[in-house]
Scaffold this motif. Structure first.
Motif, PDB file in Angstrom:
ATOM      1  N   ALA A 125       0.828  -1.210   0.000  1.00 57.69           N
ATOM      2  CA  ALA A 125       0.000   0.000   0.000  1.00 57.69           C
ATOM      3  C   ALA A 125       0.859   1.256   0.000  1.00 57.69           C
ATOM      4  O   ALA A 125       0.581   2.221  -0.721  1.00 57.69           O
ATOM      5  CB  ALA A 125      -0.940  -0.002   1.205  1.00 57.69           C
ATOM      6  N   ALA A 137      -3.325   0.906  -3.883  1.00 58.04           N
ATOM      7  CA  ALA A 137      -3.120   0.932  -2.434  1.00 58.04           C
ATOM      8  C   ALA A 137      -4.323   0.342  -1.712  1.00 58.04           C
ATOM      9  O   ALA A 137      -4.170  -0.442  -0.763  1.00 58.04           O
ATOM     10  CB  ALA A 137      -2.863   2.357  -1.964  1.00 58.04           C
ATOM     11  N   LEU A 141      -5.017  -3.625   0.703  1.00 57.43           N
ATOM     12  CA  LEU A 141      -5.499  -3.663   2.089  1.00 57.43           C
ATOM     13  C   LEU A 141      -6.909  -4.247   2.139  1.00 57.43           C
ATOM     14  O   LEU A 141      -7.864  -3.581   2.537  1.00 57.43           O
ATOM     15  CB  LEU A 141      -5.489  -2.242   2.680  1.00 57.43           C
ATOM     16  N   GLY A 150     -10.158  -1.752   1.777  1.00 54.75           N
ATOM     17  CA  GLY A 150      -9.046  -0.868   1.479  1.00 54.75           C
ATOM     18  C   GLY A 150      -9.320   0.612   1.628  1.00 54.75           C
ATOM     19  O   GLY A 150      -8.502   1.347   2.189  1.00 54.75           O
ATOM     20  N   LEU A 154      -7.369   3.123   4.106  1.00 50.93           N
ATOM     21  CA  LEU A 154      -6.622   4.300   3.650  1.00 50.93           C
ATOM     22  C   LEU A 154      -7.038   5.555   4.410  1.00 50.93           C
ATOM     23  O   LEU A 154      -6.197   6.400   4.744  1.00 50.93           O
ATOM     24  CB  LEU A 154      -6.828   4.506   2.150  1.00 50.93           C
TER      25      LEU A 154
END
Length: 211
Positions: A125, A137, A141, A150, A154
């Motif tokens: 990421a 990224a 995740l 994800g 983030l």
């Protein structure tokens, strides 16, 4: 029977080399590619970077998800590697594991996930964010490794919040390694004294920043 001079010299050289090796920490498991620069002592390198990452409760990570992801990965690595990294006090290991739990909670990461999986996801990421690819990224995740997936992860990396336990644990590890360096006993038999962390992982005032 006395050794020939050449044999004595070789024996002396081997003895000196062994003594020098005993003053050095074990290399430990290799970190995920890209976590730290190639090094003979990646644990120490990751430790030194982590202590700067989490200074002032991780203030430098706020608004910097690229650095936050890499910092969290470094802490995962250090917490996993510390038990085998020479005569590190068990209380330091407990503190690092508590710090890892704190950071995982801040990022909504699975508390029981494999450290290697979490490290690899966070490094991927961070690399994607560094090249401006937010979609990659986010895909690095995934749920259930990161609850909510994800995009949620983030957003948490952008503002992970204060991380006092991570600050204290990394500072304690730096202090411990400096003390062992000074005593030249990475592989010695002298027991490491307690450093103010109880068996339950509670840090005492006066260590780190005393939170």
């Amino acid at each position: 029977m006395a050794l020939p001079r050449a044999g004595s010299a070789i024996l002396a050289m081997l003895t000196l080399a062994a003594c020098d090796e005993m003053r050095r920490p074990q290399a430990g498991a290799a970190p995920p590619a890209g976590l730290v620069a190639p090094s003979a002592d990646p644990v120490r390198d990751a430790m030194n970077l982590a202590v700067d990452d989490f200074i002032d409760q991780g203030r430098k990570l706020q608004g910097n998800p690229t650095r936050a992801a890499r910092a969290a990965a470094r802490l995962e690595y250090v917490a996993e590697a510390a038990p085998g990294w020479g005569p590190i006090s068990p209380s330091i290991v407990i503190a690092l594991r508590g710090a890892r739990s704190e950071v995982r909670s801040a990022l909504a990461a699975d508390p029981d996930a494999s450290p290697r999986l979490v490290m690899q996801a966070l490094v991927a990421a961070s690399n994607a964010l560094a090249r401006g690819d937010r979609a990659a990224a986010a895909s690095a995740l995934p749920a259930p490794l990161f609850r909510g997936g994800g995009e949620a992860a983030l957003r948490l990396l952008e503002q992970p919040g204060p991380l006092p336990y991570a600050e204290q644990a990394t500072a304690l590890l730096v202090q411990e390694s400096a003390r062992i360096d000074a005593e030249q006993r990475w592989y010695g038999t002298q027991a490491a004294p307690d450093t103010g962390v109880t068996s339950g992982g509670t840090l005492t005032e006066g260590l780190g920043r005393g939170y």
